[in-house]
Scaffold this motif. Structure first.
Motif, PDB file in Angstrom:
ATOM      1  N   GLU A  16       0.901  -1.258  -0.120  1.00  0.00           N
ATOM      2  CA  GLU A  16       0.040  -0.130   0.063  1.00  0.00           C
ATOM      3  C   GLU A  16       0.778   1.259  -0.006  1.00  0.00           C
ATOM      4  O   GLU A  16       0.533   2.025  -0.769  1.00  0.00           O
ATOM      5  CB  GLU A  16      -1.051   0.058   1.136  1.00  0.00           C
ATOM      6  N   GLU A  17       2.058   1.197   0.759  1.00  0.00           N
ATOM      7  CA  GLU A  17       2.829   2.361   0.863  1.00  0.00           C
ATOM      8  C   GLU A  17       3.602   2.479  -0.519  1.00  0.00           C
ATOM      9  O   GLU A  17       3.758   3.759  -1.151  1.00  0.00           O
ATOM     10  CB  GLU A  17       3.787   2.203   1.995  1.00  0.00           C
ATOM     11  N   LEU A  18       3.898   1.472  -1.195  1.00  0.00           N
ATOM     12  CA  LEU A  18       4.595   1.391  -2.330  1.00  0.00           C
ATOM     13  C   LEU A  18       3.483   2.040  -3.457  1.00  0.00           C
ATOM     14  O   LEU A  18       4.078   3.164  -4.301  1.00  0.00           O
ATOM     15  CB  LEU A  18       4.939  -0.029  -2.797  1.00  0.00           C
ATOM     16  N   GLU A  19       2.310   1.675  -3.398  1.00  0.00           N
ATOM     17  CA  GLU A  19       1.344   2.309  -4.454  1.00  0.00           C
ATOM     18  C   GLU A  19       1.211   3.771  -4.376  1.00  0.00           C
ATOM     19  O   GLU A  19       0.898   4.514  -5.082  1.00  0.00           O
ATOM     20  CB  GLU A  19      -0.002   1.391  -4.592  1.00  0.00           C
ATOM     21  N   THR A  20       0.977   4.104  -2.946  1.00  0.00           N
ATOM     22  CA  THR A  20       1.023   5.520  -2.669  1.00  0.00           C
ATOM     23  C   THR A  20       2.099   6.229  -3.042  1.00  0.00           C
ATOM     24  O   THR A  20       1.961   7.774  -3.850  1.00  0.00           O
ATOM     25  CB  THR A  20       0.544   5.883  -1.201  1.00  0.00           C
ATOM     26  N   LEU A  21       3.170   5.946  -2.949  1.00  0.00           N
ATOM     27  CA  LEU A  21       4.552   6.605  -3.181  1.00  0.00           C
ATOM     28  C   LEU A  21       4.598   6.639  -4.815  1.00  0.00           C
ATOM     29  O   LEU A  21       4.807   7.892  -5.214  1.00  0.00           O
ATOM     30  CB  LEU A  21       5.694   5.774  -2.820  1.00  0.00           C
ATOM     31  N   ASN A  22       4.097   5.524  -5.593  1.00  0.00           N
ATOM     32  CA  ASN A  22       4.349   5.584  -6.917  1.00  0.00           C
ATOM     33  C   ASN A  22       3.369   6.538  -7.599  1.00  0.00           C
ATOM     34  O   ASN A  22       3.478   7.172  -8.802  1.00  0.00           O
ATOM     35  CB  ASN A  22       4.354   4.391  -7.456  1.00  0.00           C
ATOM     36  N   ARG A 258      14.332  11.921 -12.621  1.00  0.00           N
ATOM     37  CA  ARG A 258      13.484  12.494 -11.672  1.00  0.00           C
ATOM     38  C   ARG A 258      13.026  11.443 -10.938  1.00  0.00           C
ATOM     39  O   ARG A 258      12.285  11.648  -9.910  1.00  0.00           O
ATOM     40  CB  ARG A 258      12.327  13.194 -12.768  1.00  0.00           C
ATOM     41  N   VAL A 259      13.165  10.112 -11.224  1.00  0.00           N
ATOM     42  CA  VAL A 259      12.981   9.246 -10.322  1.00  0.00           C
ATOM     43  C   VAL A 259      13.489   9.285  -9.084  1.00  0.00           C
ATOM     44  O   VAL A 259      13.270   8.928  -8.038  1.00  0.00           O
ATOM     45  CB  VAL A 259      13.111   7.751 -10.919  1.00  0.00           C
ATOM     46  N   CYS A 260      14.900   9.519  -9.171  1.00  0.00           N
ATOM     47  CA  CYS A 260      15.748   9.729  -7.891  1.00  0.00           C
ATOM     48  C   CYS A 260      15.413  10.926  -7.098  1.00  0.00           C
ATOM     49  O   CYS A 260      15.730  11.284  -6.056  1.00  0.00           O
ATOM     50  CB  CYS A 260      17.393   9.598  -8.473  1.00  0.00           C
ATOM     51  N   THR A 263      12.231  10.774  -5.385  1.00  0.00           N
ATOM     52  CA  THR A 263      12.354   9.878  -3.975  1.00  0.00           C
ATOM     53  C   THR A 263      12.951  10.475  -2.818  1.00  0.00           C
ATOM     54  O   THR A 263      12.985  10.341  -1.783  1.00  0.00           O
ATOM     55  CB  THR A 263      12.948   8.313  -4.430  1.00  0.00           C
ATOM     56  N   SER A 264      14.074  11.227  -3.523  1.00  0.00           N
ATOM     57  CA  SER A 264      14.988  11.817  -2.593  1.00  0.00           C
ATOM     58  C   SER A 264      14.172  13.027  -1.855  1.00  0.00           C
ATOM     59  O   SER A 264      14.397  13.462  -0.737  1.00  0.00           O
ATOM     60  CB  SER A 264      16.300  12.617  -3.238  1.00  0.00           C
ATOM     61  N   LEU A 265      13.339  13.589  -2.725  1.00  0.00           N
ATOM     62  CA  LEU A 265      12.706  14.667  -2.098  1.00  0.00           C
ATOM     63  C   LEU A 265      11.527  14.460  -1.206  1.00  0.00           C
ATOM     64  O   LEU A 265      11.347  15.010   0.055  1.00  0.00           O
ATOM     65  CB  LEU A 265      11.630  15.390  -3.347  1.00  0.00           C
ATOM     66  N   ALA A 448      14.025   2.892  -3.471  1.00  0.00           N
ATOM     67  CA  ALA A 448      15.151   4.267  -3.456  1.00  0.00           C
ATOM     68  C   ALA A 448      14.633   5.060  -2.362  1.00  0.00           C
ATOM     69  O   ALA A 448      15.366   5.698  -1.659  1.00  0.00           O
ATOM     70  CB  ALA A 448      15.086   4.770  -4.611  1.00  0.00           C
ATOM     71  N   TYR A 449      13.155   5.129  -2.068  1.00  0.00           N
ATOM     72  CA  TYR A 449      12.899   5.963  -1.133  1.00  0.00           C
ATOM     73  C   TYR A 449      13.092   5.760   0.239  1.00  0.00           C
ATOM     74  O   TYR A 449      13.495   6.359   1.267  1.00  0.00           O
ATOM     75  CB  TYR A 449      11.184   6.195  -1.198  1.00  0.00           C
ATOM     76  N   LYS A 450      13.113   4.339   0.524  1.00  0.00           N
ATOM     77  CA  LYS A 450      13.528   3.597   1.921  1.00  0.00           C
ATOM     78  C   LYS A 450      14.965   3.895   1.990  1.00  0.00           C
ATOM     79  O   LYS A 450      15.494   4.265   3.157  1.00  0.00           O
ATOM     80  CB  LYS A 450      13.221   2.294   1.932  1.00  0.00           C
ATOM     81  N   CYS A 451      15.716   3.690   0.935  1.00  0.00           N
ATOM     82  CA  CYS A 451      17.204   3.734   0.964  1.00  0.00           C
ATOM     83  C   CYS A 451      17.616   5.252   1.376  1.00  0.00           C
ATOM     84  O   CYS A 451      18.431   5.623   2.118  1.00  0.00           O
ATOM     85  CB  CYS A 451      17.833   3.629  -0.304  1.00  0.00           C
ATOM     86  N   TYR A 452      16.943   6.278   0.767  1.00  0.00           N
ATOM     87  CA  TYR A 452      17.300   7.722   0.964  1.00  0.00           C
ATOM     88  C   TYR A 452      17.031   7.998   2.424  1.00  0.00           C
ATOM     89  O   TYR A 452      17.548   9.005   3.047  1.00  0.00           O
ATOM     90  CB  TYR A 452      16.777   8.721  -0.189  1.00  0.00           C
ATOM     91  N   LYS A 453      15.663   7.544   2.705  1.00  0.00           N
ATOM     92  CA  LYS A 453      15.311   7.874   3.979  1.00  0.00           C
ATOM     93  C   LYS A 453      16.267   7.401   5.072  1.00  0.00           C
ATOM     94  O   LYS A 453      16.455   8.093   6.136  1.00  0.00           O
ATOM     95  CB  LYS A 453      14.003   7.473   4.184  1.00  0.00           C
TER      96      LYS A 453
END
Length: 459
Positions: A16-22, A258-260, A263-265, A448-453
């Motif tokens: 669910e988190e994955l779909e919201t992020l995407n 822009r994918v990175c 997710t960084s943002l 990527a989002y998990k990694c950057y966080k």
């Protein structure tokens, strides 16, 4: 060593988190097709997240937790979340770029030929020119008029908008064309965009061109001379889309990089209190060597950090503080990697390739052939990052950009490493890199989002 497919590791909540992020990522891709549009959207989101412009805090005391952004010429942006530790202890920096390959409209673009009107263009970044013909195109950008006013241009994205295209030779007459090398099938000077075909009545010369100028004047208050101070970019028309029967991927223009950036943002916005100051740096001009005032080679980032030090410190600013801050920082150069494509397997070293769906990619080095133009990250830094990622259950993989002598590429990593900070490339694998439409896995976006966080919390 083969890494697991990230999809096999998710529970219901994570999916669910994955779909919201995407979903947010798809919206971001569709909204921001140029660096200016990206910065405009980022500033709006930053303000909503409590960030304030650096211009409003210069020469004031800044407490830990203060969130600041600085913009360079509407094309590059740096965001900071001030940590509890002194800036001179270093920052955790996520650095990506928000420019993408495209076609730029020339300064004298409009002409007609044989009852067709064209925009003359100059391609930007590394492209396969033949990929840009016969597809629907949109025109985005700004026109700066002599009176100082700015006209925003965005044509080809709404259902009621017209789109544009570049013609190609019909297959029935292409026997000679089909024998040419791929680099010569379509010449750069032939990437001219068809923009009209109705002539103005009672005009003997340039009648179709004058018809287009009439439309530009009526709808946008743009005269022909205004093109001299315009920045107009031709990009693929249409929104980002989910791809595959299982909707597991995203097909879109501009995912490099822009994918990175996105997710960084998001990782940056979700941070509240941090020990080390967190920074998200989103730059322009990476696709043409990070040149110019808005590229990573400029002094924008260095000057911005100097302004921060001057505003934060109680003592007068000195250059040694700036040098220590940058040298003690560590950075993820958040840029995409070439995903392994089994249809072109001969170009990849499979053991050292990154795969869609297996998580974020760490690249120890980039460059070409003998690591030319590379930042070759230190083993100690990679070991530290492995622990951070494993401790935070980030799915990650190691990767390289294809076989050694097949080509290569670079990122902004080597530029930041010149300050003496630890830097490594860390991003999302994509297929069709630099094509009008690129393909990425939703799972890799999530990782990527998990990694950057996790990285922003690192000591």
């Amino acid at each position: 060593m083969e890494r697991v497919n990230a999809w096999t590791t998710y529970n219901k909540k994570q999916k669910e988190e994955l779909e919201t992020l995407n979903k947010g990522y798809i919206d971001f891709l569709s909204t921001g097709k140029t660096e200016r549009e990206c910065v405009k959207e980022i500033v709006a989101q930053a303000k909503a997240a409590g960030y304030i412009s650096l211009e409003k805090v210069v020469k004031q005391d800044i407490a830990p937790g203060t969130k600041i952004y600085a913009v360079c010429m509407d094309k590059t942006i740096a965001l900071f979340n001030i940590g509890k530790k002194p800036l001179t202890d270093g920052m955790n920096i996520l650095g990506a770029h928000i420019d993408s390959p495209r076609l730029d409209v020339k300064s004298y673009p409009l002409y007609d030929n044989s009852d067709l009107a064209y925009f003359d263009t100059h391609y930007y970044g590394g492209i396969k020119k033949y990929q840009w013909v016969t597809i629907p195109l949109a025109i985005h950008g700004v026109v700066a008029k002599k009176d100082g006013s700015i006209v925003d241009v965005n044509i080809g994205e709404k259902p009621e908008d017209p789109v544009f295209c570049i013609s190609d030779l019909l297959i029935h007459l292409a026997s000679k064309q089909m024998t040419k090398k791929a680099t010569e099938v379509v010449e750069g000077e032939n990437l001219d965009v068809i923009v009209g075909s109705i002539p103005v009545d009672d005009e003997e010369k340039n009648a179709v061109k004058k018809g287009v100028l009439d439309i530009l004047k009526k709808q946008y208050q743009i005269d022909e001379e205004d093109f001299m101070s315009a920045e107009l970019e031709v990009v693929p028309a249409g929104p980002a889309r989910e791809a595959g029967f299982d909707k597991s991927m995203i097909l879109a223009y501009g995912q490099d990089d822009r994918v990175c950036a996105y997710t960084s943002l998001v990782a940056m916005f979700e941070k509240t209190d941090v020990d080390r100051t967190a920074c998200c740096l989103l730059a322009d001009k990476e696709e043409i060597g990070s040149v110019g005032a808005t590229g990573m080679r400029s002094k924008f980032f260095e000057n911005t950090v100097a302004e921060l030090l001057d505003a934060v410190g109680n003592e007068p600013y000195n250059e040694m503080d700036l040098k220590r801050t940058l040298a003690n920082s560590m950075m993820l150069s958040s840029d995409v990697s070439a995903g392994y494509d089994p249809l072109y397997s001969e170009n990849f070293d499979k053991r050292n390739s990154s795969f869609l769906g297996r998580g974020v990619v760490l690249k120890k080095y980039n460059g070409a052939r003998g690591k030319s133009g590379s930042n070759d990250a230190n083993a100690e830094y990679l070991g530290k990052l492995r622990k951070i990622f494993d401790d935070n259950k980030v799915n990650f993989q190691m990767g390289e950009l294809g076989k050694i002598d097949r080509g290569g590429g670079g990122t902004i990593a080597y530029i930041l490493s010149l300050y003496g900070m630890e830097v490594v490339d860390c991003g999302v694998p994509v297929l069709n890199m630099h094509a009008p439409w690129e393909l990425a896995s939703k799972a890799d976006v999530y990782e990527a989002y998990k990694c950057y966080k996790a990285f922003l919390d690192a000591e």
